[in-house]
Design an enzyme around this catalytic site. Structure first.
Site, PDB file in Angstrom:
ATOM      1  N   ASN A 119       0.840  -1.195   0.000  1.00 40.27           N
ATOM      2  CA  ASN A 119       0.000   0.000   0.000  1.00 40.27           C
ATOM      3  C   ASN A 119       0.881   1.253   0.000  1.00 40.27           C
ATOM      4  OD1 ASN A 119      -0.240  -1.429   2.801  1.00 40.27           O
ATOM      5  ND2 ASN A 119      -0.692   0.680   3.361  1.00 40.27           N
ATOM      6  N   ASP A 120       0.859   2.088   1.001  1.00 43.46           N
ATOM      7  CA  ASP A 120       1.410   3.446   0.910  1.00 43.46           C
ATOM      8  C   ASP A 120       2.877   3.492   0.476  1.00 43.46           C
ATOM      9  OD1 ASP A 120      -0.995   3.643   2.201  1.00 43.46           O
ATOM     10  OD2 ASP A 120      -0.241   4.757   3.927  1.00 43.46           O
ATOM     11  N   TRP A 159      -4.080  -7.032   3.270  1.00 36.16           N
ATOM     12  CA  TRP A 159      -3.391  -6.233   4.290  1.00 36.16           C
ATOM     13  C   TRP A 159      -3.043  -7.111   5.480  1.00 36.16           C
ATOM     14  CZ3 TRP A 159      -3.987  -4.633   9.344  1.00 36.16           C
ATOM     15  CH2 TRP A 159      -3.287  -3.480   9.724  1.00 36.16           C
TER      16      TRP A 159
END
Length: 567
Positions: free
Chosen positions: A132-133, A157
């Site tokens: 993700n980020d 996640w």
């Protein structure tokens, strides 16, 4: 039955893998071992029922024989590298399969990436696992470094690590070893958390360090967790942290458990290190400002920015992924408000910017109006950095409303790199970094008003002129569509899978120069000089067989086919 395979090796080679037990290990057996001749130099004698990280460093130039038992060991990620050559060739991924142990060095990764028809060609994605980020973005010497939140043990996640890749041009990436691990093996604790977002920081002496949030072992994703801020210093090769220290544990009065994603810089005028953190204050999403004399000991200074009440009323529980940077003497604040849903359109995961002045530790916006940075919602957790000449940014591409179908080796991509500038009204413009043009292969010509595309190649349509009433339609071989429509007062970007619950549109009275990139299910739109952007991620429209537009004859239309950045 155990299987064996011989590997060439040199002193300093390092092997890293994440593995768990497929079945209980019988007495006297080993799920995996390394031998030099008849001598065992490393073995895993017992595996837990959850993924554990293992590593072996080879201190010989003799060949290695690896022995493994598929019935006993399950491996999520396995790679090898040598610290002396990793900056040039990256890691070599290793995969256990029916034919033995397959090696995937950098010069073979294009084959791996082409195995999955829906994997974008122009954008970074991990070899395997969840990402993700983007984090820790920086340029060290002539090399760009990308760190990113990463879960190596699944495509959902999970406990957060930091993955790592490097590039000379922002498009052609080589994979580095996993950089940062959670403080504890969270799978063993039945918990979530780990190494969350943060930024790279060059101090007054040019030394690089990273500030990031560690979420301590948590048993609820939405409340009662603890987030602390840490500073880690990397080794010379940017392969591992050599120091990792807690620098901030608690927030000021009015805050709760959401305190995350530090952005740190040095304020030369004040002689202070400064840090911005995403949080909430008495229920309002807010950005907190901290000061430090040395970068290690921090004091709360003020609330830098507090979101208008309608964000709290719309469900926002915190600000996150804050960015704060200066362009041509003007300060730009960027943040997302997690949990917020826009009542009119149903959109969430939106990013906002506001420009202003920053003097004596006080940010004064030029306007009370927040600028929406991307109306598509799939462009989130943007992080920018200064590369010595330009302010550049990446964001994570993901839409929680549309989950990726099962069967993929990975989940999550990054956006194209974007160049950040300001217009004459001090609004933030985001445009594709110009180097994307180096991946063009040929200019396409229309037949009967349509552009025919082949082989799932990425494509760009660029239209110049006044474009009010414009429609662009892309159609896949199976008839799925992506449609950009300008009508009346708005600009909308629609996909076949849209069911009407969310409307992806933004106000737009006048539409001008427009660029639309389609890349195996990722659509990134840039219009009106980069003032309007829209990003969508589709798992149904993964190819674009034809493309057409309603642009008037007075408009200039160019369509370019692109090669893969992994070729």
């Amino acid at each position: 039955m155990p299987r064996t395979q011989e590997l060439t090796a040199r002193s300093g080679d390092r092997f890293e893998l994440w593995a768990k037990a497929r079945h209980e290990t019988p007495p006297g057996s080993a799920p995996l071992s390394f031998r030099i001749g008849d001598r065992t130099v490393y073995q895993i004698a017992h595996l837990p029922p959850y993924y554990e990280a293992f590593s072996y460093t080879h201190h010989s130039d003799q060949a290695l024989t690896i022995t493994w038992d598929d019935t006993l060991i399950e491996v999520s990620l396995f790679y090898r590298y040598n610290p002396q050559t990793v900056a040039d060739i990256g890691v070599t991924f290793l995969e256990f399969g029916p034919g033995g142990l397959a090696a995937w060095p950098a010069d073979r990764l294009s084959t791996w990436y082409e195995q999955e028809a829906g994997r974008p060609q122009l954008r970074f994605s991990p070899f395997k696992g969840w990402m993700n980020d983007p984090n820790g973005l920086c340029k060290a010497g002539d090399t760009y470094h990308l760190f990113y939140q990463y879960h190596p043990n699944g495509v959902d996640w999970g406990p957060m690590h930091w993955g790592h890749a490097a590039s000379k041009d922002l498009y052609r990436w080589i994979h580095y070893p996993v950089f940062q691990y959670p403080e504890a093996n969270l799978a063993a604790l039945g918990a979530t958390g780990g190494a969350f977002s943060g930024n790279a920081f060059f101090d007054r002496d040019g030394a690089l360090s990273f500030y990031y949030t560690e979420r301590l072992p948590a048993y609820d994703l939405f409340k009662d967790y603890k987030e602390v801020q840490k500073r880690m210093r990397p080794d010379k090769g940017l392969l591992r942290p050599v120091a990792n220290a807690l620098v901030l544990a608690d927030g000021p009065e009015g805050t709760t458990h959401d305190i995350r994603d530090p952005k740190v810089w040095y304020d030369g005028d004040a002689g202070l290190y400064r840090m911005v953190l995403g949080s909430s204050v008495d229920g309002d999403p807010a950005l907190l400002l901290y000061n430090s004399a040395d970068g290690d000991n921090w004091d709360f200074a003020s609330i830098l920015y507090r979101a208008p009440p309608h964000f709290r009323d719309g469900g926002a529980r915190s600000a996150e992924c804050p960015d704060f940077f200066v362009i041509d003497g003007h300060w730009v604040l960027v943040a997302g408000f997690v949990g917020y849903t826009e009542a009119e359109t149903g959109r969430h995961n939106l990013l906002y910017a506001v420009t202003g002045s920053f003097e004596n530790g006080v940010f004064t916006p030029y306007s009370d109006q927040l600028q929406e940075l991307d109306f598509g919602t799939d462009y989130y957790a943007m992080q920018s950095f200064w590369d010595g000449e330009r302010q550049l940014a990446f964001a994570w591409l993901f839409n929680w409303e549309i989950r990726k179908p099962a069967g993929s080796a990975y989940s999550g991509e990054l956006s194209l790199p974007r160049l950040l500038t300001l217009d004459q009204h001090y609004r933030l413009l985001t445009n594709p970094e110009p180097g994307i043009a180096t991946l063009r292969t040929r200019k396409l010509e229309p037949a009967n008003g349509r552009y025919t595309l082949a082989d799932g190649r990425a494509v760009e349509m660029r239209i110049s002129g006044k474009l009010n009433g414009l429609t662009i339609t892309g159609t896949s071989a199976s008839g799925e569509t992506v449609t950009l429509t300008h009508s009346g007062e708005s600009l909308a970007l629609e996909l076949s899978e849209d069911d009407g619950r969310i409307t992806y549109r933004t106000p737009c009275r006048e539409l001008a120069d427009t660029r639309l990139f389609f890349d195996r299910g990722v659509i990134e739109l840039f219009a009106n000089g980069g003032l309007l952007c829209g990003t969508r991620r589709s798992y149904r429209v993964i190819d674009c067989a034809s493309l057409w537009t309603s642009a008037e004859d007075s408009a200039s239309v160019e369509v370019w086919e692109y090669k893969s950045a992994y070729a």
